[in-house]
Scaffold this motif. Structure first.
Motif, short mmCIF file in Angstrom:
data_model
loop_
_atom_site.label_atom_id
_atom_site.label_comp_id
_atom_site.label_asym_id
_atom_site.label_seq_id
_atom_site.Cartn_x
_atom_site.Cartn_y
_atom_site.Cartn_z
N THR A 242 16.14 68.84 76.16
CA THR A 242 14.69 68.74 76.06
C THR A 242 14.03 70.08 76.40
N THR A 243 14.49 70.73 77.45
CA THR A 243 13.97 72.04 77.82
C THR A 243 14.18 73.03 76.67
N THR A 244 15.35 72.98 76.08
CA THR A 244 15.65 73.87 74.95
C THR A 244 14.73 73.59 73.78
N THR A 245 14.55 72.31 73.45
CA THR A 245 13.66 71.94 72.35
C THR A 245 12.26 72.47 72.60
N ALA A 246 11.75 72.24 73.81
CA ALA A 246 10.40 72.67 74.14
C ALA A 246 10.26 74.18 74.01
N ASN A 247 11.25 74.91 74.50
CA ASN A 247 11.15 76.37 74.50
C ASN A 247 11.34 76.97 73.11
N ILE A 248 12.25 76.42 72.33
CA ILE A 248 12.41 76.91 70.97
C ILE A 248 11.13 76.64 70.18
N GLY A 249 10.60 75.44 70.37
CA GLY A 249 9.37 75.08 69.67
C GLY A 249 8.22 76.00 70.04
N ALA A 250 8.02 76.18 71.36
CA ALA A 250 6.92 77.03 71.82
C ALA A 250 7.15 78.48 71.36
N GLY A 251 8.40 78.92 71.43
CA GLY A 251 8.71 80.29 71.02
C GLY A 251 8.41 80.53 69.55
N ASN B 257 10.83 62.38 77.36
CA ASN B 257 10.65 63.44 78.35
C ASN B 257 9.91 64.64 77.80
N LEU B 258 10.02 64.83 76.48
CA LEU B 258 9.51 66.05 75.89
C LEU B 258 8.02 66.22 76.16
N ASP B 259 7.28 65.13 76.14
CA ASP B 259 5.85 65.19 76.41
C ASP B 259 5.58 65.68 77.83
N VAL B 260 6.44 65.28 78.77
CA VAL B 260 6.26 65.69 80.16
C VAL B 260 6.54 67.19 80.31
N VAL B 261 7.65 67.63 79.70
CA VAL B 261 8.03 69.03 79.79
C VAL B 261 6.95 69.93 79.18
N LEU B 262 6.26 69.42 78.16
CA LEU B 262 5.20 70.19 77.53
C LEU B 262 3.85 69.96 78.20
N GLY B 263 3.81 69.04 79.16
CA GLY B 263 2.55 68.76 79.84
C GLY B 263 1.53 68.03 78.97
N LEU B 264 2.02 67.17 78.07
CA LEU B 264 1.11 66.51 77.12
C LEU B 264 1.08 64.99 77.29
N GLU B 265 1.70 64.52 78.38
CA GLU B 265 1.88 63.09 78.55
C GLU B 265 0.57 62.30 78.45
N ASN B 266 -0.48 62.87 79.04
CA ASN B 266 -1.74 62.11 79.10
C ASN B 266 -2.50 62.06 77.78
N ARG B 267 -1.98 62.70 76.76
CA ARG B 267 -2.68 62.70 75.47
C ARG B 267 -2.09 61.74 74.46
N ILE B 268 -1.01 61.05 74.85
CA ILE B 268 -0.33 60.18 73.89
C ILE B 268 -1.15 58.93 73.60
N VAL B 269 -1.40 58.69 72.32
CA VAL B 269 -2.05 57.45 71.90
C VAL B 269 -1.07 56.64 71.04
N TYR B 270 -0.61 57.28 69.97
CA TYR B 270 0.40 56.64 69.12
C TYR B 270 1.72 57.39 69.28
N ASP B 271 2.81 56.73 68.87
CA ASP B 271 4.11 57.38 68.97
C ASP B 271 4.94 57.20 67.70
N LEU B 272 6.16 57.74 67.78
CA LEU B 272 7.10 57.70 66.66
C LEU B 272 7.27 56.30 66.07
N THR B 273 7.43 55.31 66.96
CA THR B 273 7.64 53.94 66.48
C THR B 273 6.41 53.41 65.76
#
Lengths: 209, 265
Positions: free
Chosen positions: B18-27, B46-62
Motif C-alpha cells: 500500500t505504501t508503495t502504491t501510494a508513493n508510486i502514484g503520488a510520484g 488502507n490506501l485511503d488512510v495512507v493518502l489521508g483521504l479517508e474522510n472524503r469517501i462517499v462511494y467505493d469500488l463495489t
C-alpha cells in the motif's frame, strides 16, 4: 497375478486409469488395491482420470474404485474436458518406471509449483524453495535445486538426483529421505553434484564425467 | 488515450504494497501524469488512510461495480496533487462482492481517462488477488529481505505467469545496508538470484516512512527522505528513464567531503 487388469497410463490429460474390459470387477478391485499398496507414498494427492472407452463402469463400480483410491489419498475423476497441468505427459505411456523416457521442463519451478512424472525429469531452470519434483526415475536440474526432489518415487533405489547447484530443502530417493543440515553456514557447493543411495544412505558427491 | 494498468502485489502481507502504491502514484502525479489508484483490498482498505483521504469517501469500488454510482462519483481527488485520484475499496463488504471480469472492465474504462491506473492488491492468493490482477498489463512485486516474503513473491510470480502476466518487476523494500553487510539480512543479489526477475528499485528502511504513512503524506514528496528518493527513482524507471541505483551506504562526513572535492560520487 498373471494378467494386468488395471493399468495407469500417462497421457496429455494426466494419469489415466485403464481397466481390462474382460476381467471380473472384483479382480480389478483387488489388483488395484495391491498395486497401490506396493508404492503407496507415490499416490498421495494424485488425481486419476477414469478411462471408460473400453470398459464402461456402473455407478456402483465407480464408487468402489473411488473408495479404494481414497484409502491411498487419491482422487478419481471422470474424463474431463480440459486439464491444466505443467507436467505434460506423453501419450499412452505405461506408468511402469521408464527412466529412459524423460519429461523436459523448460522453465523455472517456483514456490507452489509441482511436477509429477512416472519417468525421469529434466528441468531447464531452477527448482525454487517451495517447489516439488517427484519422478519415478532420475531428476536432473540444469540450474539450482532448492526445493524438494523425490527421485525413484515408486521404489527405484538406484535413481539419482543431479543438479548444477544441489541445495535442496529435502531430498528423497525411493523411501530414503534426507534434508538440508540445520547448520546454515555450510559452504555452498561449487559445481554440479549427484545424490544417490549408498549403504542405505543418501550421499552427495561432486559430479564429474 | 489508453493508459497503463499496473498491479502492485506481494503475496505476503505487511511488506509495503500500500505504501508503495501510494508513493508510486503520488510520484507519477508529481511528474504531471494523470493517475488513478484503485484499492482492491475490499474489507481491509488502507490506501485511503495512507493518502489521508479517508474522510472524503462517499462511494467505493463495489458501488461502481454494482452500478450504484458512476465511476466519476466514486473517484476522490488527492488533496495535495492535482492529477492523483483514488478509487477506494468498500470496508463493509467482502472480496467476493467483485468478480475478476468486472475489475477488468473497470480498469479498461479507467485507462481511457488516465495515463496510469495502479491497483493495490490485497495479501494472499485468493479472490482478492485474482480481482486485482484481472485488468493489469504490468505487475510490480514488492518484497522485503526476509525468507518468507521472498518465498511468497516467488509463488506470486508463478501465479502471474499462469495468468499470462509476464516479466513482473521487483521492488525490494526495507533493506538495511548495515545488516546486509554483517550477513544478518538477505542482500539484493541473494533475492534476485532466487526470483530471477528485473529489479525496479530498492527502498531502504527509513523511519520517515512510518511518520509519513501515519500523517497521510506520501514520503515521495519529502525531498530529504532517502526512501522518498528511492521511490522517485522507481517512478522515473516506470516512466522508462534509465536511472542508476542509488548507493545504499550511509554517507559519512568523509565521503561527502571527498565527493565535494573530487567532484564525483
Amino acid at each position: 497375478m498373471a494378467r494386468d487388469y488395471v493399468a495407469f497410463k500417462g497421457t496429455k490429460q494426466g494419469l489415466v486409469l485403464w481397466l481390462d474390459p474382460q476381467a471380473e470387477f472384483s479382480d480389478i478391485v483387488n489388483q488395484l488395491r495391491e498395486k497401490l499398496s506396493r508404492t503407496k507414498d507415490f499416490w498421495q494427492g494424485v488425481t486419476v482420470t477414469l478411462k471408460e472407452s473400453q470398459r464402461k463402469c456402473r455407478p456402483e463400480e465407480k464408487r468402489q474404485l473411488e473408495e479404494v483410491m481414497g484409502e491411498f489419498g487419491m482422487a478419481l475423476r471422470e474424463e474431463p474436458e480440459e486439464v491444466v497441468s505443467i507436467g505434460k505427459v506423453q501419450e499412452d505411456q505405461s506408468l511402469m518406471v521408464d527412466r529412459d523416457n524423460a519429461l523436459i521442463v523448460r522453465r523455472t519451478l517456483r514456490s507452489g509449483q509441482r511436477v509429477h512424472y512416472p519417468g525421469s525429469v529434466v528441468i531447464l531452470g531452477d527448482v525454487n524453495p517451495g517447489a516439488e519434483v517427484v519422478a519415478g526415475g532420475d531428476i536432473i536440474v540444469l540450474g539450482a535445486l532448492r526445493g524438494v526432489a523425490h527421485a525413484g518415487a515408486m521404489g527405484e533405489e538406484d535413481a539419482v538426483v543431479v543438479a548444477f547447484r544441489l541445495q535442496p530443502t529435502q531430498l528423497r530417493i525411493a523411501h530414503f529421505i534426507s534434508r538440508a543440515p540445520d547448520d546454515a553456514d555450510l559452504p555452498e557447493p561449487q559445481g554440479p553434484e549427484i545424490a544417490q543411495v549408498r549403504n542405505n544412505l543418501i550421499t552427495i558427491q561432486s559430479y564429474s564425467t | 488515450m489508453a493508459g497503463r494498468v499496473l498491479v502492485v502485489t506481494s503475496g505476503k502481507g505487511g511488506v509495503g504494497k500500500t505504501t508503495t502504491t501510494a508513493n508510486i502514484g503520488a510520484g507519477l502525479a508529481l511528474l504531471g501524469r494523470k493517475v488513478c489508484l484503485i484499492d482492491a483490498d475490499i474489507g481491509l482498505r488502507n490506501l485511503d488512510v495512507v493518502l489521508g483521504l479517508e474522510n472524503r469517501i462517499v462511494y467505493d469500488l463495489t458501488d461502481v461495480v454494482e452500478g450504484n454510482c458512476r465511476v466519476r462519483q466514486a473517484l476522490i481527488k488527492d488533496k495535495r496533487t492535482d492529477n492523483l485520484y483514488l478509487l477506494p475499496a468498500a470496508q463493509t463488504k467482502e472480496k467476493e462482492a467483485v468478480a475478476p471480469e468486472q475489475m477488468k472492465a473497470l480498469c479498461d474504462e479507467l485507462r481511457e481517462d488516465f495515463e496510469y491506473v495502479i491497483v493495490d492488491c490485497p495479501a494472499g492468493i485468493e479472490r482478492g488477488f485474482k480481482n486485482a490482477i484481472a485488468g493489469a498489463d504490468e505487475a510490480i512485486i514488492v518484497t522485503t529481505p526476509e525468507v518468507a516474503a521472498v518465498r511468497d513473491a516467488d509463488r506470486i510470480i508463478g501465479l502471474l505467469e499462469a495468468s499470462e502476466l509476464y516479466e513482473p518487476r521487483l521492488i525490494i523494500n526495507r533493506i538495511r545496508p548495515q545488516m546486509v553487510r554483517k550477513g544478518d539480512m538477505m542482500g539484493i543479489e541473494d533475492i534476485i538470484e532466487i526470483l530471477a526477475i528485473k529489479l525496479l528499485g530498492v527502498v531502504p528502511d527509513d523511519e520517515t516512512i512510518i511518520v509519513s504513512t501515519n500523517k497521510g503524506e506520501p514520503v515521495v514528496m519529502d525531498k530529504r527522505s532517502r526512501a522518498g528518493q528511492a521511490y522517485n527513482n522507481i517512478v522515473r524507471r516506470i516512466e522508462g528513464l534509465d536511472v542508476p541505483f542509488m548507493s545504499l551506504e550511509e554517507e559519512g562526513l568523509l565521503t561527502r567531503l571527498k565527493r565535494a572535492l573530487l567532484g564525483h560520487s
